[in-house]
Design an enzyme around this catalytic site. Structure first.
Site, PDB file in Angstrom:
ATOM      1  N   ASP A   9      19.714  19.363  75.090  1.00  0.00           N
ATOM      2  CA  ASP A   9      19.471  17.949  75.368  1.00  0.00           C
ATOM      3  C   ASP A   9      20.175  17.596  76.680  1.00  0.00           C
ATOM      4  OD1 ASP A   9      22.186  17.487  74.794  1.00  0.00           O
ATOM      5  OD2 ASP A   9      21.801  16.140  73.116  1.00  0.00           O
ATOM      6  N   CYS A  66      23.932  20.896  72.970  1.00  0.00           N
ATOM      7  CA  CYS A  66      23.960  19.444  73.123  1.00  0.00           C
ATOM      8  C   CYS A  66      25.356  19.092  73.638  1.00  0.00           C
ATOM      9  CB  CYS A  66      23.617  18.723  71.818  1.00  0.00           C
ATOM     10  SG  CYS A  66      24.812  18.872  70.473  1.00  0.00           S
ATOM     11  N   THR A  68      28.229  18.190  72.201  1.00  0.00           N
ATOM     12  CA  THR A  68      29.327  18.858  71.483  1.00  0.00           C
ATOM     13  C   THR A  68      28.889  20.173  70.849  1.00  0.00           C
ATOM     14  OG1 THR A  68      28.822  17.762  69.402  1.00  0.00           O
ATOM     15  CG2 THR A  68      30.410  16.652  70.874  1.00  0.00           C
ATOM     16  N   HIS A  99      29.357  39.593  61.092  1.00  0.00           N
ATOM     17  CA  HIS A  99      29.432  39.249  59.679  1.00  0.00           C
ATOM     18  C   HIS A  99      28.307  38.352  59.189  1.00  0.00           C
ATOM     19  CE1 HIS A  99      34.017  40.210  59.270  1.00  0.00           C
ATOM     20  NE2 HIS A  99      33.315  41.213  59.750  1.00  0.00           N
ATOM     21  N   HIS A 134      28.445  42.540  54.128  1.00  0.00           N
ATOM     22  CA  HIS A 134      28.018  41.338  54.853  1.00  0.00           C
ATOM     23  C   HIS A 134      26.531  41.060  54.632  1.00  0.00           C
ATOM     24  CE1 HIS A 134      31.948  41.274  56.590  1.00  0.00           C
ATOM     25  NE2 HIS A 134      31.787  42.507  57.050  1.00  0.00           N
TER      26      HIS A 134
END
Length: 146
Positions: A9, A66, A68, A99, A134
């Site tokens: 964004d 974006c 954050t 993992h 895993h």
């Protein structure tokens, strides 16, 4: 040639450009669905765009960004088949591949990382899924979509 899809964004235009250049230097073909400077979009829409393109097949992974990284990673994880990791450093990037076998990696364009974002991405690229115990855990993660 290995392919990657990326979308962002307006909060991560510069970081997206840096990542695209880095991936191209590493020999990846990059399908850039993200925004350029001066454009605006909502991060859920960009997450959906990138993840649905990734799920068509033929891509190694996707990158979403974006301001954050939080909103776009939450949005990406709402899409069936996606395991998106919002990583904060090279260790987390390496471990999410080893993992969790994350198929989407998220960054925040307005976040001050303790190291270069390209170094963090390099750690993800150099890691390999370990499978074994895993694999069972990844299957459990994916079964939560039901």
């Amino acid at each position: 040639m290995k392919k990657v899809v990326i979308a962002n964004d307006h909060g991560a235009v510069e970081m997206k450009d840096e990542i695209v250049n880095f991936l191209k230097q590493k020999g990846f073909e990059v399908n850039d669905l993200g925004l350029a400077e001066g454009e605006s979009a909502d991060y859920p829409d960009m997450a959906e765009l990138a993840c649905k393109e990734y799920l068509k097949g033929g891509y190694e992974f996707a990158v979403v960004l974006c301001g954050t990284g939080i909103g776009i990673s939450i949005s990406a994880n709402k899409i069936k088949g996606i395991r998106c990791a919002l990583v904060q450093n090279s260790y987390a990037a390496e471990m999410t591949k080893r993992h969790n076998n994350a198929n989407v990696i998220a960054f925040g364009g307005r976040v001050d990382y303790p190291e270069k974002v390209t170094d963090i991405l390099e750690a993800y690229l150099n890691a390999e899924f370990e499978g074994g115990r895993h694999e069972r855990r990844v299957e459990k993660i994916m079964s939560l979509e039901k």
